[in-house]
Design an enzyme around this catalytic site. Sequence first.
Site, PDB file in Angstrom:
ATOM      1  N   HIS A   1      -6.691   8.678   0.930  1.00 50.21           N
ATOM      2  CA  HIS A   1      -5.631   7.676   0.879  1.00 50.21           C
ATOM      3  C   HIS A   1      -5.690   6.788   2.116  1.00 50.21           C
ATOM      4  O   HIS A   1      -5.745   7.272   3.242  1.00 50.21           O
ATOM      5  CB  HIS A   1      -4.286   8.403   0.809  1.00 50.21           C
ATOM      6  CG  HIS A   1      -3.098   7.540   0.592  1.00 50.21           C
ATOM      7  ND1 HIS A   1      -2.867   6.879  -0.598  1.00 50.21           N
ATOM      8  CD2 HIS A   1      -2.041   7.227   1.397  1.00 50.21           C
ATOM      9  CE1 HIS A   1      -1.722   6.227  -0.520  1.00 50.21           C
ATOM     10  NE2 HIS A   1      -1.209   6.405   0.692  1.00 50.21           N
TER      11      HIS A   1
ATOM     12  N   TYR B   1       0.846  -1.189   0.000  1.00 50.79           N
ATOM     13  CA  TYR B   1       0.000   0.000   0.000  1.00 50.79           C
ATOM     14  C   TYR B   1       0.884   1.242   0.000  1.00 50.79           C
ATOM     15  O   TYR B   1       1.882   1.314   0.718  1.00 50.79           O
ATOM     16  CB  TYR B   1      -0.924   0.029   1.229  1.00 50.79           C
ATOM     17  CG  TYR B   1      -2.136   0.889   0.978  1.00 50.79           C
ATOM     18  CD1 TYR B   1      -3.342   0.313   0.608  1.00 50.79           C
ATOM     19  CD2 TYR B   1      -2.053   2.274   1.016  1.00 50.79           C
ATOM     20  CE1 TYR B   1      -4.441   1.106   0.295  1.00 50.79           C
ATOM     21  CE2 TYR B   1      -3.127   3.073   0.708  1.00 50.79           C
ATOM     22  CZ  TYR B   1      -4.325   2.483   0.353  1.00 50.79           C
ATOM     23  OH  TYR B   1      -5.403   3.284   0.031  1.00 50.79           O
ATOM     24  N   SER B   2       0.519   2.221  -0.834  1.00 51.28           N
ATOM     25  CA  SER B   2       1.198   3.514  -0.870  1.00 51.28           C
ATOM     26  C   SER B   2       2.671   3.327  -1.220  1.00 51.28           C
ATOM     27  O   SER B   2       2.991   2.819  -2.291  1.00 51.28           O
ATOM     28  CB  SER B   2       1.007   4.223   0.475  1.00 51.28           C
ATOM     29  OG  SER B   2       1.414   5.558   0.416  1.00 51.28           O
ATOM     30  N   ALA B   3       3.587   3.721  -0.330  1.00 52.86           N
ATOM     31  CA  ALA B   3       5.005   3.505  -0.612  1.00 52.86           C
ATOM     32  C   ALA B   3       5.322   2.031  -0.768  1.00 52.86           C
ATOM     33  O   ALA B   3       6.274   1.661  -1.459  1.00 52.86           O
ATOM     34  CB  ALA B   3       5.866   4.109   0.500  1.00 52.86           C
TER      35      ALA B   3
END
Length: 529
Positions: A444, A205-207
């Site tokens: 997010h 997720y994300s980074a």
Amino acid sequence: MSPDTCTVKSDKLGSLTGLTTRTKDSKPGIHYYGGIPYALPPTGPWRFRRPRPLPASYRYHGSYTGRNAACPQPQWRGTRSEQLWNEDCLQLSIYVPAGKPPPGGWPVYFFIHGGWLQFGGPNMTPEAVNPLMTETAFRAIMVQPAYRLNAFGFLASHELEADANELGQASGNMGFWDQRLALEWTHAHIKDFGGNPNKITVGGYSAGAHSTFQQLAYELYHVPAEKGIIKRAIMWSNSPGIQPKGLPEQQKQFDELLSVLGIPLSLPPKERLRRLREAPARDIIDAQAKMKISEFRATTDGSFIPPDSMAQINSGEFARRMKSRGIQLMNGECRDEHFLYREWRTSDDSYEGVYTRLCADYPEAVVQKLMRHYCGRSRDLPRGYSSWKDLFGHAYAGMQVHFLERGFQSKLANHLQPGKDLLRYRIEWRAECCGYPPEWGVTHATDQAIWFWYPALTADDKRILEPWNKAFAQFAMCEDVEWGTKEAIDIRRLRSDGKTDVVKDDANSWKEGLHVWKLLNEDTPKARI
């Protein structure tokens, strides 16, 4: 043996004792093993160097029921827990479904946590994971590695390059090398936990999603197909990004860090590194909050990340290699990504503040083009934004997710089949238990409740989310998924009313995404190594 413990024994591993959770009706839920070292400590003289594999003679012994150590890291939203801080953080957790594995072993989901590459950790409790593995279709082993973050994981400079060259190594991107070593450890040992090393999905997720891309790219170009590990990839709310900074730009950040720490730049290179390696971890973390170039991210190093990584996507070679290996990708976004993105080290409320803040993440040539995309040749706040902070949130979210996911999707779809090889989505609904202010909307990370089946989901939430969680489970378990999309511009959407449909992407968003991708990833010079 107590009914609440479990043990793995083998000649290769030794003996690891974990714990077994229980379901509501007291049946075994999952077997959990935490704090398992996968590399030697990256401490002392090994700070800022590539991770070192455990020796072949290494054997585990004892209890592995705790949490992983966390790389020292800055605070997020006013909280900074130092309880788990330890530079000796190259550890992982393993969550195994209770019960008999299927023929060949459990599929494996290797999950990389997010946090802007600056903070975060892989410490989901066994109790939090229990509902996913006992109430849903997800029946796979989940592995969560810790890796080095911020300056500890992504510092780069000419001094560090020369230091690494003496060992015959590359420098920079230590966090990505950590992830790779954890992935190789998983491939080598997961069979002892009942896993299938030939069915490994890498996701994040994300980074963690951006890290997933980097791991996939590394494998496509550095690992022969017959030795490949990754079968599928999941990129939740992030993209390939842009060609990272080269060493000349990263040197500016290195020099700034030393200056903030009070290490004279006039010292010989080896002495500068010695003092930096001896600096207390807390001082290095505190220094980052005082820096203009505050974000420690990937480096175009010619080793883990080649200078033509974006060019390979544009040429179609990246997609062709995915196709030849049968690798499929899930990638998508939340509707209101920008609300959370604008909260991380927010810029000063001015054009110059946004420009400087974005230069902490991206090459300055890219930032110049991005600001011109939003502001033209003016330095006035564009219409449609309430403040420069609001513009920063949208620009950051566009770079991390909205714009560059669309460009990536367009390039891949020239060779890969949407709906089969490419599963693209958009989330416009959120559960109340997601943990963020309601006024942030579907921002997010609000969709993590879908994928991980949060224990606090209501019965109505579960009814809405069950088809999505089931599709994720099937994909992560290397099974076929009925997704419904046919063309690159198609998206599977979870609407705000809780209904699911397949629609064409918003025409303006799609057009802008392709424009920004071209502007930043086709019309920008290659990074200098």
